[in-house]
Design a protein around this motif. Sequence first.
Motif, mmCIF file in Angstrom:
data_model
loop_
_atom_site.group_PDB
_atom_site.id
_atom_site.type_symbol
_atom_site.label_atom_id
_atom_site.label_comp_id
_atom_site.label_asym_id
_atom_site.label_seq_id
_atom_site.Cartn_x
_atom_site.Cartn_y
_atom_site.Cartn_z
ATOM 1 N N UNK A 61 0.815 -1.100 0.068
ATOM 2 C CA UNK A 61 -0.253 -0.405 0.148
ATOM 3 C C UNK A 61 0.680 1.422 0.116
ATOM 4 N N UNK A 62 0.627 2.228 -0.849
ATOM 5 C CA UNK A 62 1.648 3.726 -1.304
ATOM 6 C C UNK A 62 0.378 4.213 -2.112
ATOM 7 N N UNK A 63 0.844 5.614 -1.843
ATOM 8 C CA UNK A 63 0.450 6.666 -2.815
ATOM 9 C C UNK A 63 0.168 7.494 -2.332
ATOM 10 N N UNK A 64 -0.609 8.508 -3.178
ATOM 11 C CA UNK A 64 -1.168 9.914 -2.612
ATOM 12 C C UNK A 64 -2.337 9.077 -2.128
ATOM 13 N N UNK A 65 -2.780 9.900 -1.092
ATOM 14 C CA UNK A 65 -4.356 9.647 -0.651
ATOM 15 C C UNK A 65 -4.337 11.309 0.325
ATOM 16 N N UNK A 66 -5.731 11.721 0.759
ATOM 17 C CA UNK A 66 -5.829 12.605 1.125
ATOM 18 C C UNK A 66 -5.809 13.235 0.874
ATOM 19 N N UNK A 67 -4.828 14.186 -0.344
ATOM 20 C CA UNK A 67 -5.233 15.418 -1.230
ATOM 21 C C UNK A 67 -6.609 16.567 -0.940
#
Length: 190
Positions: free
Chosen positions: A145-151
């Motif tokens: 799990x990784x990435x851009x979350x909650x921008x």
Amino acid sequence: MKIGYLTLTILICVSTFLTGNAQNFDQSTQVLSAGVGIGSSLGGFDYSSQIPAISLMYEQGIAPAGEIGIISLGGYVGYKSFSYETNSSMIQSKSKWNYTIIGVRGALHFTQIQNEKLDIYAGLMASYNLLNYSYEDNSGFNTGSSGNFGNTAGLTIFGGARYYFNPNLAAFGELGYGVAFLNVGLAVKL
């Protein structure tokens, strides 16, 4: 942390070679600031490790605001990172949050203050808050799990003051809701 020391060193060197007039903020004033943040809405102090919030700001005086002061416009970049590690039974995991805040700031600098070494201001910042999250463990079932979350977009109110030690170098303190609740650091008048 090395980036903060490097920025501080650059600001001090630049200010040594610049000459200037009085510290009053006017339409031609340009200021570059680097700060370290204390406290944050982005994460608590109970995490395994974290770096202090760091920020870099630029502003330029753009218009008079009657007899009250000068309006400035500028940019803001802030960064904060923290991680959390767990060890339970045979599973070890690590989560990491990296926040980057990019914003545009407008401020009112109160020029009626009779101390030319003091610049008091208040303003608003429209920003975009970028969150990069990663998770890993040794279970063998790691989803990666990784990435851009909650921008998210944000609107911040802030207030601060600069005290000039010489015509171009100032210490500053600022309360607000950017990458930290309280930012302190150095500012250089360009």
